[in-house]
Structures are given as structure tokens and as C-alpha cells.
Design an enzyme around this catalytic site. Structure first.
Site, PDB file in Angstrom:
ATOM      1  N   LYS A 132     -38.217  39.804  17.257  1.00 58.18           N
ATOM      2  CA  LYS A 132     -36.946  39.107  17.443  1.00 58.18           C
ATOM      3  C   LYS A 132     -37.137  37.869  18.309  1.00 58.18           C
ATOM      4  CE  LYS A 132     -33.119  41.233  18.248  1.00 58.18           C
ATOM      5  NZ  LYS A 132     -32.079  42.114  18.829  1.00 58.18           N
TER       6      LYS A 132
ATOM      7  N   TYR B 161     -33.928  33.045  13.241  1.00 58.39           N
ATOM      8  CA  TYR B 161     -33.094  34.178  13.658  1.00 58.39           C
ATOM      9  C   TYR B 161     -31.639  33.744  13.604  1.00 58.39           C
ATOM     10  CZ  TYR B 161     -31.541  38.279  16.298  1.00 58.39           C
ATOM     11  OH  TYR B 161     -30.929  39.459  16.673  1.00 58.39           O
TER      12      TYR B 161
ATOM     13  N   ASP C 181     -18.806  42.354  21.159  1.00 61.70           N
ATOM     14  CA  ASP C 181     -18.290  42.262  19.787  1.00 61.70           C
ATOM     15  C   ASP C 181     -17.721  43.625  19.436  1.00 61.70           C
ATOM     16  OD1 ASP C 181     -19.091  39.678  19.624  1.00 61.70           O
ATOM     17  OD2 ASP C 181     -20.617  39.970  18.090  1.00 61.70           O
TER      18      ASP C 181
ATOM     19  N   ASP D  82     -25.410  40.446  23.884  1.00 67.00           N
ATOM     20  CA  ASP D  82     -24.089  41.024  23.704  1.00 67.00           C
ATOM     21  C   ASP D  82     -24.208  42.510  23.375  1.00 67.00           C
ATOM     22  OD1 ASP D  82     -25.128  40.939  21.170  1.00 67.00           O
ATOM     23  OD2 ASP D  82     -23.388  40.039  20.229  1.00 67.00           O
TER      24      ASP D  82
ATOM     25  N   ASP E  94     -22.768  45.227  20.771  1.00 65.66           N
ATOM     26  CA  ASP E  94     -22.023  45.507  19.552  1.00 65.66           C
ATOM     27  C   ASP E  94     -21.413  46.894  19.692  1.00 65.66           C
ATOM     28  OD1 ASP E  94     -22.710  43.112  18.035  1.00 65.66           O
ATOM     29  OD2 ASP E  94     -24.736  43.929  18.010  1.00 65.66           O
TER      30      ASP E  94
ATOM     31  N   SER F 247     -28.563  45.796  18.730  1.00 71.93           N
ATOM     32  CA  SER F 247     -29.706  45.806  19.646  1.00 71.93           C
ATOM     33  C   SER F 247     -29.506  46.778  20.805  1.00 71.93           C
ATOM     34  CB  SER F 247     -29.952  44.391  20.177  1.00 71.93           C
ATOM     35  OG  SER F 247     -28.835  43.928  20.913  1.00 71.93           O
TER      36      SER F 247
END
Length: 695
Positions: free
Chosen positions: A230, A239, A169, A114, A116, A103
Site C-alpha cells: 500500500k 493508489y 467513513d 481513516d 471505515d 485497513s
């Protein structure tokens, strides 16, 4: 390669050639009307008020955190380079590069989301030792780092932590370079030379995100639409990739495909067309943004003609970067059924919005999961402290999807499960705790026998065994699996914390398994005699029935079981009109008969080469009336969706997708005498579900 420069919102001249995005021509080239533009403004205003956009201060903090992580990993690689005896020049040149995906890379992240991130390092820095041990220890010593959790055995190995409160992450990929260039093009296929499968999966997150942004005609419209959907998916409980629904990349790919089919549409139009298309989509026909690339480096690509496992996928959504994979392999028949129901809900609301009969807030009404079923499966997860619970919960959650599959397999599909993606916490417990829930219902259309019960002892036993394999188990880590009815649900699952007349505890009326590492045995604490007495009491049954009649939906005469209150589903194409379904089915039958030779008759080029014969007709209709967003009517959509599927039917015939075969003899406990199951015919421990009971 399709240019990432999108078409503007104005209508292209009719005589101009139609630009093709993706594997087919657009359904419609129509631009927005004044009403569509106003609805798009209203939608964006609603999303802002819902708090989906972060402030400039939050955005700056994220950039600062990424800069700090970049500095940490660079020093980490230099340290390892020096320890391994490389020259001073090598130490000076040594570096790792941080890329983002998900995202954050797509530009649809919000407050609290978060990040990524992927760390790309040189060939001599390994994932197993250097990343998960050396870098882990470096991060553990930083004051800014909290909740550090390595997950080395995941499908995509990841290091999870919070840095200054921002969830991260972090993946790692070691590429075949002694020195990682600062301007590394991660989209270039050369980064995949001489790397293993986990590294390919780690790299593909960034490669897929970059490809998505290149393959959509208008990036800003794509972002607004994706942000909206989303949010909708989270509100409607669909989701969650780990639970068997769709995750961020899945929703991004679906939205990107709609943007390709309607390149000039405004966000409000794209949201409406999303639901209109996917309520009629004939799964398991795949969704693809581009043709699947040939096998160039020896990695496995999604191809159901060659790979038997690919034939079992229920909802293929194919990634656009080599090696092309199905990003939604976790979807099961149950979760697909739930999502199709929710797509139909969204389609109905959007139709009302376009008729000015509803506002955008109606689309985002939360799904009332705990009012939709009479029977539930409750999975309580306990640990000694919050840190243990975090790792224990992650392990259990990753296997809840298997419990769903086991139950449906062992009941021959007669008992359907709806896993809910949200977890709940009982703050009153002295130890760390969370709970997951699954809705249970009899499969619609099944012949109902009074007193029919389902024995899921074998399913829970198998699930218990898989959970007990956790390598990092600690004392205090336990799990309870319980069958509860709606009236037994604990108060903490309700937003207002309203109290029920009886809170859920491990009582004799509640069959429960306790699974712990100490004994490794599940047990039952059910008083079957008391349950049978309650069922035989006609007065109590009548009074309970009269109470439920007031709560039951108006369509109860068509319900296959009086206590099942969730919406009745037909097939995966729920919501299509009768004419749509009939015509689509006739097309499927015609294609099946003309391609009776099956998979072996298909050439490799059949994958991803979707028919465009009827798509141009749909776009021509849109060109004839550019002033109206309704020009792409249901008939045009139906024709375009059929053509989207036509050529692929050679590969994805109805008989190709195989259902899960029952692997054990554990299954259905049916009526024995007078509608009551003989308790002696079932050995303890057992969880038995009587769907004739009421909540």
C-alpha cells in the site's frame, strides 16, 4: 472454508500432503532462507522508520472514539424507537452495533488513517431519513465532530466526518431484525435477508474483510506485506480507486492471493513474488481467493457469461463474500497500462534487492509524474470556502475517470491519459482551490504524422455537462480544464516549490475551459496565430530541440514521438520474458481453439475453478530445495500462472473483452497541409493538443 490458522515458517515434510489455500494449489511451499529472514527484518525496520505504524496512544484514542460513536448511535436508535411508539422494553433493548472494515479491520492502518465503520441498525430505522438527517443533525451538534459531509447518492452511501481529529467513513445497514443482537455474526448470510442492494454493498465491506483474514495462511505476514505494498502504491501514484487505479480492498485481495500461492514465504519473499506474479498475469483473467458462490438470494454476482457488463472489466479482482463482485470495476485500459508498468518497475527493483544490488528504499522512490510527460491536462477546482471545496472537489474527482474514458473514446485510443491520484493546492489563490493533473501521450506504435493534433472539444464538453449536474452547487464553485506543457506547470506541483520561468495562469497561450453554473458555457482563450508562428520558426524549434535532447532518455531512437519521454509499454504483460510470453500465448491459442464454442459452452462451475494440473509441479520444485527461496524459479512461476489461467480461458477469451466504442464523431484532427492543422477546420471552443510540440 479454509482455516485462518497459517502454516509456520518451517518447511513441511515432502511426503506430507500439500495444503491448498484458495482455488489452486500453492506455487511453492518453500520457507524462507536466512537471507530472506534478514531481508524481512530490514523491510519491517524500513516501514517503521517510514512512520507507517501508529503509537499505542494513537491506537487507544481510536478505540475511545469508536466507543463514543457506539454510544451515540445506540442513543440515536433508542430515541427513534421511543418516538415511533414502541414499548418500554423495546426501547431498552434497542441498539445499533458498530463494525469496522477496511485497513483498520485488517490491521494495516497507520497514523492519520481513516476508520471505515459500519452501523447496523434495526429494520425500522431507515438510511434515507433517519441516518442522513436525524443522525447527521445529532453529529453536527457535537463539538468533537468536524468536516461533516453526507454522501447519500454514492454507490455505497456514506457519512464522512472527523471525530476528535480522526477521519471516519460511516456506512449504515438496516437489517431485517427488530432488535439487533449484540453478538451479531455479520459473516452469516442471514444478514442479507430482505435487504436492498445499497445495504448489501454496505454490509459487504465487513464481510469481505473477515473473509480475507480467514483465507490467508499467515495473518501477520499478510499484514506486513500489505502495509508495504500500500505504501509502495501511494509512492508510485497507483493508489486510488476513484481515479481508476486500485484502492485498499483491491490491494488486500491481490496480496492475499500471493499469500495463498506462497503460504510459507516471509514478507520479503511475498513482496518479490507479488511483482513476479502480476507482471505475468494475463488480465482480464480474474483474481479470486475462493470459488464464486452460487446465486442464493437473488443478488447479482460477477459472471461474464450472464452479465454483458462484466465482460468489459479490464482487471477483475473478485471479492470472496457473497454476493461476489468485481472490486476493481473502475480500472480502465489506461490505468491498467500504468499499473503494469509500475509492477514491472517493482519487479526489477526486487530482483536487485534479492541480489544485494539495492536496498528497500529503492522500491519506494516516488514516481516522477511531472517529468514523465510533455503534455498534461490540468483540472482546477475552485470554491468560495474550504467546506464548499470539500464537497465540490469530491464530486469532480469522482468523475475525472469519466473524462479519461471520454478522451480515449473520442480519439479512438490514439491519445492516452494517465490520471494522477494526488491533488495539489495553490495557496496563493484568494479562494479555496485544488488541482488534478493528467499526463497525455500518443499511443505507442501509432504511425506518427508531423503536426498531428487531437481535438478533445467534445470530450471536455461532455465532461462539463456531467459536472454541471451537481445537485448541491453553490456560487463560487467553478472548474477550469486546461492543456499545459511541462514547462508551463505551476510551481506548487513540485515538492521544493521551485519556480518556473513562467507560472501557469489563464493566458492566451493556454487553451482553457471555464465551467461554471452561471453561464454553463465553456470558452477558449487561445491565440492560434501565435502558436502557429512559434511552430513555423525553425530557429526556435531547433534550439528547443537541442535543449530537450539533453533531457531525453537514451532510448530516444525507439520512441514513437520525440517529445514523449515516458516509458514505452507493449502489452499488459510488460516485463515478461519473450519465452514467457510466447509460451503463455501458445497456451491461450490452444485453449481458444479447443473452446471455440465460447461462453455458451461453459458451465456455471467454470467460474472460479482454476486448473491445478501444473501448480503441484511448482510446489514440488520448492519442496525439493527447501533451503532456497529461489527454488520457485521463473519457469515454475510461468507454468503456475498459466495453469491459474487455463480453465478460465473458456470464459475469458481474448475476443470477449470489448473496447469502448466511439459514441460521437468528435475525434482526431490530423495533419492538413505542411504539418500544420488548418485552424478553420475546427470550430471554437476547442482544446487542441499538438504532440509534436516540445516542452
Amino acid at each position: 472454508m479454509v482455516s485462518s490458522e497459517g502454516l509456520c515458517g518451517s518447511q513441511a515434510p515432502i511426503a506430507a500432503p500439500v495444503t491448498q489455500y484458495g482455488v489452486t494449489k500453492p506455487i511453492s511451499m518453500a520457507g524462507p532462507t536466512a537471507a530472506d529472514i534478514q531481508r524481512s527484518r530490514d523491510l519491517e525496520k524500513f516501514l517503521v522508520q517510514a512512520g507507517l505504524y501508529e503509537s499505542k496512544e494513537e491506537a487507544s484514542k481510536r478505540e475511545e472514539v469508536l466507543g463514543q460513536i457506539q454510544e451515540i448511535v445506540t442513543n440515536w436508535v433508542k430515541q427513534l424507537t421511543r418516538l415511533r411508539g414502541y414499548t418500554d422494553q423495546m426501547v431498552e433493548d434497542a441498539k445499533a452495533v458498530i463494525f469496522t472494515f477496511g485497513s483498520y479491520r485488517l490491521g494495516v492502518h497507520g497514523p492519520g488513517s481513516d476508520i471505515d465503520a459500519l452501523c447496523v441498525g434495526p429494520s425500522y430505522v431507515s438510511r434515507e431519513e433517519d441516518f442522513f438527517f436525524v443522525l447527521h443533525n445529532i453529529l453536527a451538534e457535537r463539538e468533537e465532530v468536524t468536516e461533516l459531509q453526507p454522501v447519500p447518492d454514492a454507490h455505497v452511501p456514506v457519512l464522512r466526518f472527523k471525530f476528535s481529529g480522526i477521519p471516519i467513513d460511516l456506512l449504515y445497514a438496516s437489517i431485517s431484525h427488530l432488535v439487533v443482537p449484540h453478538d451479531l455474526d455479520i459473516s452469516d448470510i442471514s444478514v442479507l435477508y430482505n435487504v436492498d442492494e445499497p445495504t448489501v454493498r454496505s454490509l459487504n465491506g465487513c464481510r469481505v474483510a473477515d473473509q480475507i483474514l480467514k483465507l490467508v495462511p499467515n495473518v501477520e505476514h499478510f499484514r506486513t506485506t500489505l502495509r508495504c505494498l500500500k505504501f509502495w502504491a501511494k509512492r508510485r501514484g497507483v493508489y486510488s480507486n476513484v481515479t481508476g487505479f486500485l484502492g485498499g480492498v483491491n490491494w488486500a485481495l491481490l496480496v492475499a492471493r500471493i499469500c495463498q500461492l506462497y503460504p510459507n514465504a516471509a514478507p520479503s519473499m511475498l513482496v518479490s513474488r507479488f511483482f513476479r506474479v502480476f507482471t505475468q498475469w494475463r488480465w482480464p483473467n480474474p483474481v479470486m481467493l475462493c470459488a464464486i458462490e452460487e446465486d442464493r438470494l437473488g443478488f447479482s454476482v460477477w459472471d461474464p457469461r450472464k452479465n454483458p457488463r462484466d465482460r468489459t472489466h479490464h482487471m477483475p479482482i473478485i471479492t470472496p463474500a457473497y454476493p461476489c463482485m468485481n472490486s476493481s470495476y473502475n480500472v480502465s485500459t489506461s490505468t491498467l497500462r500504468v499499473m503494469m508498468e509500475q509492477f514491472q518497475y517493482g519487479n526489477n527493483v526486487c530482483e536487485n534487492i534479492e541480489l544485494n544490488k539495492a536496498k528497500w528504499s529503492a522500491l519506494f522512490e516516488p514516481y516522477l509524474f511531472f517529468q514523465s510527460y510533455t503534455n498534461y491536462l490540468q483540472v482546477d477546482i475552485l470554491a468560495a470556502d474550504a467546506d464548499d471545496l470539500r464537497s465540490w472537489k469530491g464530486w469532480v474527482e469522482s468523475r475525472l475517470r469519466q473524462l479519461t474514458l471520454m478522451i480515449e473514446r473520442d480519439t479512438y485510443g490514439k491519445l492516452q491519459c494517465h490520471p494522477y491520484a494526488q491533488d495539489y493546492v495553490d495557496a496563493s489563490k484568494p479562494c479555496a482551490h485544488c488541482a488534478f493533473f493528467m499526463g497525455l501521450q500518443r499511443k505507442h506504435g501509432e504511425i506518427v504524422q508531423e503536426g498531428q493534433q487531437f481535438d478533445i472539444r467534445g470530450s471536455v464538453d461532455e465532461f462539463r455537462h456531467s459536472i454541471s449536474m451537481y445537485m448541491f452547487w453553490k456560487p463560487g464553485m467553478e472548474i477550469y480544464v486546461s492543456h499545459v506543457r511541462r514547462k508551463q506547470l505551476p510551481a506548487y506541483v513540485y515538492p521544493d516549490g521551485c519556480k518556473r520561468s513562467r507560472n501557469l495562469h489563464l493566458t492566451p497561450q493556454q487553451p482553457s475551459y471555464k465551467i461554471s453554473r452561471n453561464n454553463g458555457v465553456a470558452y477558449q482563450a487561445e491565440s492560434g496565430e501565435k502558436c502557429l508562428k512559434r511552430k513555423k520558426d525553425p530557429d526556435g524549434e531547433n534550439s528547443e530541440q537541442s535543449r530537450l535532447d539533453k533531457r531525453r532518455s537514451p532510448d530516444r531512437n525507439q520512441s514513437v514521438s520525440p517529445e514523449i519521454v515516458s516509458r514505452k509499454l507493449g502489452s499488459a504483460c510488460t516485463g515478461c520474458s519473450t519465452s514467457d510470453l510466447d509460451e503463455m500465448n501458445r497456451l491461450a491459442e490452444a485453449n481458444t481453439s479447443s473452446n471455440s464454442s465460447g461462453i455458451s459452452s461453459c458451465s456455471h462451475e467454470d467460474i472460479g475453478n482454476e486448473s491445478t494440473a501444473g501448480s503441484s509441479e511448482g510446489s514440488n520444485v520448492g519442496d525439493d530445495n527447501p533451503s532456497s527461496s529461489q527454488s520457485d524459479s521463473s519457469d515454475d512461476l510461468k507454468s503456475s500462472v498459466e495453469d491459474e489461467h487455463a480453465d478460465q480461458n473458456k470464459v475469458f477469451q481474448d475476443g470477449l473483452l470489448k473496447d469502448l466504442e466511439p459514441k460521437t464523431v468528435v475525434g482526431v484532427v490530423l495533419k492538413s497541409m505542411n504539418g500544420v492543422v488548418d485552424s478553420e477546420s475546427v470550430q471554437n471552443p476547442v482544446i487542441r493538443l499538438s504532440l509534436a510540440s516540445t516542452a
